[in-house]
Enzyme design. Structure first.
Site, PDB file in Angstrom:
ATOM      1  N   THR A  58     -17.032  17.444 -65.237  1.00 51.38           N
ATOM      2  CA  THR A  58     -16.403  16.547 -64.278  1.00 51.38           C
ATOM      3  C   THR A  58     -15.460  15.563 -64.946  1.00 51.38           C
ATOM      4  O   THR A  58     -14.419  15.209 -64.390  1.00 51.38           O
ATOM      5  CB  THR A  58     -17.482  15.786 -63.486  1.00 51.38           C
ATOM      6  OG1 THR A  58     -18.282  16.724 -62.752  1.00 51.38           O
ATOM      7  CG2 THR A  58     -16.867  14.795 -62.513  1.00 51.38           C
ATOM      8  N   SER A 104     -20.523  22.536 -66.739  1.00 49.29           N
ATOM      9  CA  SER A 104     -21.663  22.582 -67.647  1.00 49.29           C
ATOM     10  C   SER A 104     -22.724  23.632 -67.305  1.00 49.29           C
ATOM     11  O   SER A 104     -23.442  24.067 -68.216  1.00 49.29           O
ATOM     12  CB  SER A 104     -22.307  21.202 -67.774  1.00 49.29           C
ATOM     13  OG  SER A 104     -22.920  20.795 -66.568  1.00 49.29           O
ATOM     14  N   ASP A 138     -24.330  18.284 -65.301  1.00 44.01           N
ATOM     15  CA  ASP A 138     -25.431  19.089 -64.774  1.00 44.01           C
ATOM     16  C   ASP A 138     -26.381  19.564 -65.863  1.00 44.01           C
ATOM     17  O   ASP A 138     -27.592  19.617 -65.657  1.00 44.01           O
ATOM     18  CB  ASP A 138     -24.888  20.286 -63.991  1.00 44.01           C
ATOM     19  CG  ASP A 138     -24.331  19.889 -62.637  1.00 44.01           C
ATOM     20  OD1 ASP A 138     -24.468  18.714 -62.254  1.00 44.01           O
ATOM     21  OD2 ASP A 138     -23.738  20.756 -61.956  1.00 44.01           O
TER      22      ASP A 138
END
Length: 373
Positions: A58, A104, A138
């Site tokens: 992100t 991720s 994540d």
């Protein structure tokens, strides 16, 4: 009882050979591995040197509007991340490597091994104060824990991400990155192992976990506590440097792959066939995210024991709850994870198998994390 020295001697090095070349991943628009790319800021001899290893996530993503906070796309490179925070160059000289550019959940053992190898090489240089890894949130805790065990150094390894893409109003990535570089350059960060920093908090990679799928204030360790906090972009620590009980390091020099370990989630009416299916698909070890303190249903328990008796593969019992402790079991086939959650228990089991540990040695390895009083 195992000793750290004995465990270190068991952590066998794999014969040296180059890491495999990058390979395409299933979703090229999100998960394409990219060639290693250098950036080098102008050198200021009065500043420490910090190296950034970018992997995507992100923090390197863009949406179609400044209010979009889900459904964005990975794509920004390490140079763009640094360019967005020019204040970083007042803190340290920056080198940058684009290790990957993926979400991720698509971080895999090829990327992890490349990270461990290149970070080890970088921190062996006398002129490097510390490193920063930019990463999707994540699975950030998994990579951070992996690096904590796979890179043997006293220099800071800081893993950082963001909960909002770079295009969002109040994007958190730029400040998180500034703080991560500040922490990597700080002499007070030496000897604290790999760390995770987001939203002003500083946590040990050994225990810090993502606690909310959406909140900015998501990374922390509820039981073990935080290491420190940023005040006006200055890192303050609560304690002197300390090593988590039971922490060991593994030498991955030359490793080309890691054993396949699956996590099985315990629940009512759990299909006991999952144990057999995992082994048939090539799993060399299993971690069970057990209910309560690692419990399974009666039929699942019987299936797990049968798989162990037939194959001898290690089966680690952890807890599906956010926190907790799984105690040692009298049952020979169960290895207790202690305080480690399933995703971190999986990594420790993976590294132990890579190092050549047998089941008894793995049981003793996990038990180092909860020695008797």
């Amino acid at each position: 009882m195992f000793t750290t020295l004995f465990l270190t001697s068991l952590a066998l090095s794999v014969a040296a050979s180059p890491l495999p070349a990058p390979v395409p991943l299933p979703e090229p628009h999100l998960n394409q591995l990219v060639a290693r790319q250098d950036i080098q800021s102008p050198i200021n001899a009065s500043l420490p040197n910090v190296t950034i290893f970018a992997t995507g996530g992100t923090i390197a993503s863009q949406g179609t509007s400044n209010t979009q906070t889900v459904g964005y796309s990975v794509g920004l490179g390490v140079q763009q991340l640094v360019d967005a925070v020019p204040e970083i160059l007042n803190i340290s000289n920056i080198r940058g490597y684009q290790i990957a550019n993926v979400g991720s959940p698509s971080i895999n053992q090829t990327i992890l091994l490349r990270l461990a190898q290149t970070i080890t090489e970088e921190l062996a240089r006398d002129d490097i104060a510390g490193v920063v890894v930019t990463h999707g949130t994540d699975t950030l805790e998994e990579t951070a824990y992996f690096l904590d065990l796979a890179v043997n150094t006293t220099k800071p390894i800081i893993v950082v991400g963001a909960m909002r893409p770079a295009t969002a109003l109040s994007a958190d990535g730029p400040l998180n990155l500034l703080q991560a570089v500040t922490l990597a350059a700080s002499p007070n960060a030496v000897g604290r192992g790999a760390m995770i920093t987001l939203n002003d908090r500083i946590g040990s990679a050994y225990y810090t976990t993502k606690n909310s799928a959406n909140s900015l204030d998501t990374f922390y360790s509820t039981e073990m506590g935080q290491l420190g906090f940023f005040i006006n972009q200055v890192p303050y620590f609560y304690y002197e440097p300390a090593v988590p009980i039971g922490k060991v390091h593994f030498d991955l020099t030359g490793a080309e792959s890691l054993p396949l370990i699956n996590i099985l989630y315990s629940h009512q009416d759990m299909d006991p066939q999952l144990f057999n299916s995992s082994v048939e698909d090539g799993a060399e070890g299993l971690v069970v995210a057990g209910s309560g303190a690692g419990s399974l249903s009666g039929v699942a328990y019987i299936a797990a024991e049968a798989v162990y008796n037939e194959t001898g593969i290690p089966i680690v019992s952890s807890h599906r709850s956010p926190d907790g402790f799984v105690p040692a079991s009298p049952d020979e086939f169960i290895i207790a994870s202690g305080f480690l959650n399933p995703q971190k228990a999986r990594i420790l089991l993976q590294l132990a198998l890579q190092a050549g540990f047998d089941v008894d040695s793995i049981r003793d390895l996990f038990a180092l994390g909860y020695p008797p009083p």
